[in-house]
Design a protein around this motif. Structure first.
Motif, PDB file in Angstrom:
ATOM      1  N   ARG A   1      53.619 -76.115   2.906  1.00 29.30           N
ATOM      2  CA  ARG A   1      52.210 -76.472   3.069  1.00 29.30           C
ATOM      3  C   ARG A   1      51.703 -75.939   4.408  1.00 29.30           C
ATOM      4  NH1 ARG A   1      50.726 -82.649   2.239  1.00 29.30           N
ATOM      5  NH2 ARG A   1      51.486 -82.056   0.154  1.00 29.30           N
ATOM      6  N   SER A   2      50.516 -75.379   4.404  1.00 31.28           N
ATOM      7  CA  SER A   2      49.938 -74.819   5.627  1.00 31.28           C
ATOM      8  C   SER A   2      49.871 -75.875   6.728  1.00 31.28           C
ATOM      9  CB  SER A   2      48.530 -74.285   5.335  1.00 31.28           C
ATOM     10  OG  SER A   2      47.947 -73.760   6.512  1.00 31.28           O
ATOM     11  N   GLY A   3      50.355 -75.524   7.894  1.00 28.14           N
ATOM     12  CA  GLY A   3      50.337 -76.439   9.033  1.00 28.14           C
ATOM     13  C   GLY A   3      51.636 -77.203   9.226  1.00 28.14           C
ATOM     14  N   THR A   4      52.572 -77.061   8.282  1.00 33.36           N
ATOM     15  CA  THR A   4      53.835 -77.812   8.360  1.00 33.36           C
ATOM     16  C   THR A   4      54.622 -77.465   9.619  1.00 33.36           C
ATOM     17  OG1 THR A   4      54.024 -77.935   5.946  1.00 33.36           O
ATOM     18  CG2 THR A   4      56.042 -78.253   7.216  1.00 33.36           C
ATOM     19  N   ILE A   5      54.765 -76.189   9.883  1.00 36.25           N
ATOM     20  CA  ILE A   5      55.600 -75.767  11.016  1.00 36.25           C
ATOM     21  C   ILE A   5      54.942 -76.133  12.344  1.00 36.25           C
ATOM     22  CG2 ILE A   5      56.649 -73.778  12.174  1.00 36.25           C
ATOM     23  CD1 ILE A   5      56.939 -72.454   9.437  1.00 36.25           C
TER      24      ILE A   5
ATOM     25  N   ARG B   1      52.920 -78.571  12.884  1.00 36.04           N
ATOM     26  CA  ARG B   1      53.031 -80.030  13.016  1.00 36.04           C
ATOM     27  C   ARG B   1      54.396 -80.412  13.576  1.00 36.04           C
ATOM     28  NH1 ARG B   1      54.003 -82.478   7.517  1.00 36.04           N
ATOM     29  NH2 ARG B   1      56.088 -81.754   8.123  1.00 36.04           N
ATOM     30  N   ASP B   2      55.440 -79.785  13.047  1.00 39.53           N
ATOM     31  CA  ASP B   2      56.793 -80.122  13.498  1.00 39.53           C
ATOM     32  C   ASP B   2      57.080 -79.602  14.903  1.00 39.53           C
ATOM     33  OD1 ASP B   2      57.260 -81.471  11.179  1.00 39.53           O
ATOM     34  OD2 ASP B   2      58.344 -79.835  10.190  1.00 39.53           O
ATOM     35  N   ILE B   3      56.421 -78.505  15.278  1.00 39.03           N
ATOM     36  CA  ILE B   3      56.549 -78.024  16.662  1.00 39.03           C
ATOM     37  C   ILE B   3      55.952 -79.061  17.610  1.00 39.03           C
ATOM     38  CG2 ILE B   3      55.724 -76.306  18.325  1.00 39.03           C
ATOM     39  CD1 ILE B   3      55.879 -74.220  16.066  1.00 39.03           C
TER      40      ILE B   3
ATOM     41  N   ARG C   1      55.592 -82.200  17.133  1.00 36.30           N
ATOM     42  CA  ARG C   1      56.393 -83.426  17.126  1.00 36.30           C
ATOM     43  C   ARG C   1      57.775 -83.227  17.763  1.00 36.30           C
ATOM     44  NH1 ARG C   1      55.172 -85.713  10.964  1.00 36.30           N
ATOM     45  NH2 ARG C   1      52.949 -86.193  11.302  1.00 36.30           N
ATOM     46  N   GLY C   2      58.062 -81.999  18.176  1.00 35.91           N
ATOM     47  CA  GLY C   2      59.335 -81.740  18.841  1.00 35.91           C
ATOM     48  C   GLY C   2      60.521 -81.608  17.909  1.00 35.91           C
ATOM     49  N   LYS C   3      60.251 -81.407  16.621  1.00 34.99           N
ATOM     50  CA  LYS C   3      61.340 -81.320  15.650  1.00 34.99           C
ATOM     51  C   LYS C   3      62.001 -79.938  15.612  1.00 34.99           C
ATOM     52  CE  LYS C   3      59.618 -84.911  12.515  1.00 34.99           C
ATOM     53  NZ  LYS C   3      59.220 -85.223  11.107  1.00 34.99           N
ATOM     54  N   LEU C   4      61.381 -78.970  16.268  1.00 37.70           N
ATOM     55  CA  LEU C   4      61.922 -77.606  16.238  1.00 37.70           C
ATOM     56  C   LEU C   4      62.357 -77.133  17.627  1.00 37.70           C
ATOM     57  CD1 LEU C   4      59.352 -75.928  13.800  1.00 37.70           C
ATOM     58  CD2 LEU C   4      61.503 -77.056  13.251  1.00 37.70           C
ATOM     59  N   THR C   5      62.528 -78.081  18.525  1.00 33.23           N
ATOM     60  CA  THR C   5      62.888 -77.732  19.904  1.00 33.23           C
ATOM     61  C   THR C   5      64.200 -76.964  19.982  1.00 33.23           C
ATOM     62  OG1 THR C   5      61.766 -79.729  20.676  1.00 33.23           O
ATOM     63  CG2 THR C   5      63.262 -78.657  22.216  1.00 33.23           C
ATOM     64  N   CYS C   6      65.151 -77.324  19.127  1.00 34.44           N
ATOM     65  CA  CYS C   6      66.455 -76.650  19.165  1.00 34.44           C
ATOM     66  C   CYS C   6      66.317 -75.163  18.851  1.00 34.44           C
ATOM     67  CB  CYS C   6      67.433 -77.313  18.199  1.00 34.44           C
ATOM     68  SG  CYS C   6      66.912 -77.286  16.467  1.00 34.44           S
ATOM     69  N   TYR C   7      65.364 -74.809  18.000  1.00 32.54           N
ATOM     70  CA  TYR C   7      65.143 -73.397  17.667  1.00 32.54           C
ATOM     71  C   TYR C   7      64.423 -72.673  18.804  1.00 32.54           C
ATOM     72  CZ  TYR C   7      66.279 -75.186  13.041  1.00 32.54           C
ATOM     73  OH  TYR C   7      66.907 -75.800  11.988  1.00 32.54           O
TER      74      TYR C   7
END
Length: 336
Positions: free
Chosen positions: A264-268, A270-272, A274-280
């Motif tokens: 869904r558009s905006g998913t990534i 949104r997770d950035i 929220r800090g959910k992709l910090t490891c990447y």
């Protein structure tokens, strides 16, 4: 003097010969080919030396399928942390920029890239050094060294001396056919025939060396030896291997990634937030470039889809019988 000293001495001689060719470049006949030939010999001896001195790794990178450097600690993804990414791939991915960042970092005027992409830089698209990701253009930083640092001239991306050899060869063959078809003999025809055949043989030999199979080529991008047969990709003296092209092809913007993997558009974004992709981000697989975000598609596969699990690939090193391995190690230690 041991075998390593011999290689060092030979490499030193070749480097001096190369410097001499460059110094007298405009006075020497076929200087471009002579420089290329010496560079090829340097690569040849470098490869031989590396084969003697480098300890093979037992683990491969699952992005580029190249073996990791000895004792290198890869970036690991997947539920079982079995998906390895080597530091060379990380460097390749992290140096892809958007046009705004590229122009800012290299102090280029605004819209310079947009002008050049449709012109002189267009050939780089097929090798993914430049690629369009939805509405944005992504450019690898090496483009600056290849083109802008060399004066922003189209010739910087040419390998015209190879084309010159091919044209000369075609012309000589054509002339040879014409002379053979004439109803009468030209003055000194035997000498001309001999001269043309000798030149054709010389040029064919040069092209055979250039086209690969006889001399090793090294990827300017990752430093790995190119395994594919045939003439490698040339931009001036720059070469790029197929694994690097494959890695670059997977670098994209968020809109392209979401579209490609049905998110869904905006998913990534949104997770950035929220800090959910910090490891990447920490692994340099995801980064901000100007006003856009750039990531490798492996991030989407790992986070939102099922990342294929891989078992570590082992090199032939582990399969050598122990007694033979010990003997080889003792010989190697004596050589050092």
């Amino acid at each position: 003097m041991n075998i390593f000293d011999d290689y060092d001495q030979k490499l030193d001689q070749l480097h001096k010969a190369h410097e001499a060719i460059i110094e007298h470049f405009h006075e020497l006949p076929d200087a471009s080919y002579q420089a290329f030939s010496v560079e090829a010999e340097i690569r040849n001896f470098s490869l031989r030396k590396e084969r003697l001195s480098i300890i093979p790794s037992k683990t491969s990178c699952h992005l580029c399928d190249q073996f990791l450097a000895y004792e290198e600690v890869p970036t690991k993804l997947g539920k079982k942390k079995s998906f390895n990414i080597c530091s060379k791939c990380i460097d390749t991915i992290s140096l892809v920029r958007g046009t705004t960042e590229f122009e800012m970092v290299h102090e280029l005027q605004k819209n310079t890239l947009n002008q050049d992409i449709t012109g002189a830089l267009h050939p780089l698209i097929k090798d993914h050094l430049i690629r369009q990701s939805e509405k944005c253009w992504l450019i690898h930083d090496v483009v600056y060294d290849l083109y802008y640092k060399k004066g922003r001239t189209r010739e910087a991306l040419d390998q015209s001396w190879i084309e010159d050899i091919e044209k000369r060869l075609a012309l000589l063959k054509q002339q040879l056919v014409i002379m053979a078809d004439l109803n009468y003999k030209l003055p000194d025809s035997y000498m001309q025939d001999y001269s043309h055949k000798a030149q054709i043989k010389d040029l064919e030999g040069k092209l055979e060396r250039i086209d690969g199979g006889l001399l090793p080529y090294r990827c300017s991008h990752c430093g790995s030896w190119i395994k594919e047969a045939g003439r490698p990709t040339f931009y001036g003296t720059y070469t790029i291997c197929m694994p690097c092209k494959k890695v670059l092809r997977g670098v994209m913007t968020i809109p392209e990634a979401e579209k490609k993997y049905d998110l869904r558009s905006g998913t990534i974004r949104r997770d950035i937030t929220r800090g959910k992709l910090t490891c990447y981000e920490d692994a340099k697989l995801l980064r901000r470039s100007g006003s856009i975000w750039i990531l490798h598609e492996i991030v989407v596969q790992d986070k939102y889809k099922e990342l294929p699990e891989h078992t570590s690939t082992t090199s032939g090193y582990a399969e050598i019988p122990n007694d033979l391995l010990e003997r080889s190690r003792s010989v190697f230690n004596r050589l050092k």
